[in-house]
Design a protein around this motif. Sequence first.
Motif, PDB file in Angstrom:
ATOM      1  N   MET A 116      28.329  41.509  25.469  1.00  0.00           N
ATOM      2  CA  MET A 116      29.297  41.896  26.488  1.00  0.00           C
ATOM      3  C   MET A 116      29.813  43.295  26.190  1.00  0.00           C
ATOM      4  SD  MET A 116      31.531  38.451  27.198  1.00  0.00           S
ATOM      5  CE  MET A 116      32.109  38.337  25.515  1.00  0.00           C
TER       6      MET A 116
ATOM      7  N   HIS B 133      36.206  41.933  27.366  1.00  0.00           N
ATOM      8  CA  HIS B 133      35.975  41.153  28.573  1.00  0.00           C
ATOM      9  C   HIS B 133      34.786  41.721  29.346  1.00  0.00           C
ATOM     10  CE1 HIS B 133      39.462  38.612  28.239  1.00  0.00           C
ATOM     11  NE2 HIS B 133      40.246  39.658  28.070  1.00  0.00           N
ATOM     12  N   ALA B 134      33.982  40.860  29.890  1.00  0.00           N
ATOM     13  CA  ALA B 134      32.840  41.295  30.691  1.00  0.00           C
ATOM     14  C   ALA B 134      33.248  41.408  32.145  1.00  0.00           C
ATOM     15  CB  ALA B 134      31.703  40.289  30.545  1.00  0.00           C
TER      16      ALA B 134
ATOM     17  N   ASP C 103      33.227  40.713  36.039  1.00  0.00           N
ATOM     18  CA  ASP C 103      33.132  39.448  36.767  1.00  0.00           C
ATOM     19  C   ASP C 103      33.707  38.273  35.972  1.00  0.00           C
ATOM     20  OD1 ASP C 103      31.862  40.861  38.787  1.00  0.00           O
ATOM     21  OD2 ASP C 103      29.866  40.368  38.043  1.00  0.00           O
ATOM     22  N   GLU C 104      34.478  38.562  34.945  1.00  0.00           N
ATOM     23  CA  GLU C 104      35.119  37.495  34.165  1.00  0.00           C
ATOM     24  C   GLU C 104      36.556  37.323  34.627  1.00  0.00           C
ATOM     25  OE1 GLU C 104      36.436  36.472  29.542  1.00  0.00           O
ATOM     26  OE2 GLU C 104      34.974  38.045  29.956  1.00  0.00           O
ATOM     27  N   SER C 105      37.009  36.093  34.684  1.00  0.00           N
ATOM     28  CA  SER C 105      38.389  35.789  35.049  1.00  0.00           C
ATOM     29  C   SER C 105      39.321  36.099  33.872  1.00  0.00           C
ATOM     30  CB  SER C 105      38.513  34.306  35.433  1.00  0.00           C
ATOM     31  OG  SER C 105      39.846  33.990  35.768  1.00  0.00           O
ATOM     32  N   VAL C 106      40.428  36.771  34.163  1.00  0.00           N
ATOM     33  CA  VAL C 106      41.388  37.138  33.122  1.00  0.00           C
ATOM     34  C   VAL C 106      42.798  36.811  33.586  1.00  0.00           C
ATOM     35  CG1 VAL C 106      39.982  38.991  32.120  1.00  0.00           C
ATOM     36  CG2 VAL C 106      41.549  39.503  34.002  1.00  0.00           C
TER      37      VAL C 106
ATOM     38  N   VAL D  57      39.873  38.667  38.670  1.00  0.00           N
ATOM     39  CA  VAL D  57      38.498  38.861  38.206  1.00  0.00           C
ATOM     40  C   VAL D  57      38.264  40.339  37.916  1.00  0.00           C
ATOM     41  CG1 VAL D  57      36.053  38.664  38.806  1.00  0.00           C
ATOM     42  CG2 VAL D  57      37.655  36.865  39.477  1.00  0.00           C
TER      43      VAL D  57
END
Length: 210
Positions: free
Chosen positions: A1, A30-31, A33-36, A143
């Motif tokens: 990532m 964080h990558a 398209d990752e939810s944060v 996202v």
Amino acid sequence: MRPLRPPVTIAAAALVASTALALAWAASAHAADESVALAPIVADWPDRFAVVGTKAEPLYTERISFARSGDDFTLTIEVLSQGDVALGTQTSTVSVDDGTVRWVEGCTKTDAQCENDTGLRGFLTTALVVAAQRAGTLPASGVVRDLHGTDVVCIDDADLYSAPSTVSLHPCFDIASGAVLGQWSPDSHAFVGATLADGFHITTPAPPLP
């Protein structure tokens, strides 16, 4: 990532203030398209920023500038024809009062609709998120996406608005400053609508003196 990338342009005066945030995000890796979680991101937004950019249409170009100064948010859109002939300028201003958004200038709706406008959209939507944070109604997550090399966090419009638009558009905010840079369409899987073209500039204030 991959680690998150910084904004396209941040004023040199803001470099010290942004370094700690950038390092923290790089460490978390964080990558896209990752939810944060939204709360820590919004809590770190500075109370001042300025953005200058453009948005091209087939027959005209919009020169867009917008800024936050504390609780006040302003937007100016200058419309130019293909031959750079001025077609008009739109100016809008809103202010956050505790947990509500108040129109100061430029609302084209009825007085009732402008008052506490929870349907605020476009480049002034940062005000709505700040108001939601203060009212305790901030959505839990967003996202992370990449817009022209800048990491933004996009909020599902169904989580942000009590009455989402019939065409789903998720506002996307620069992670470092909170400025709205684009709108993500989950239907077309692309940035559409009120989205800045590549080459925009973000300025944030210098850190306070110790």
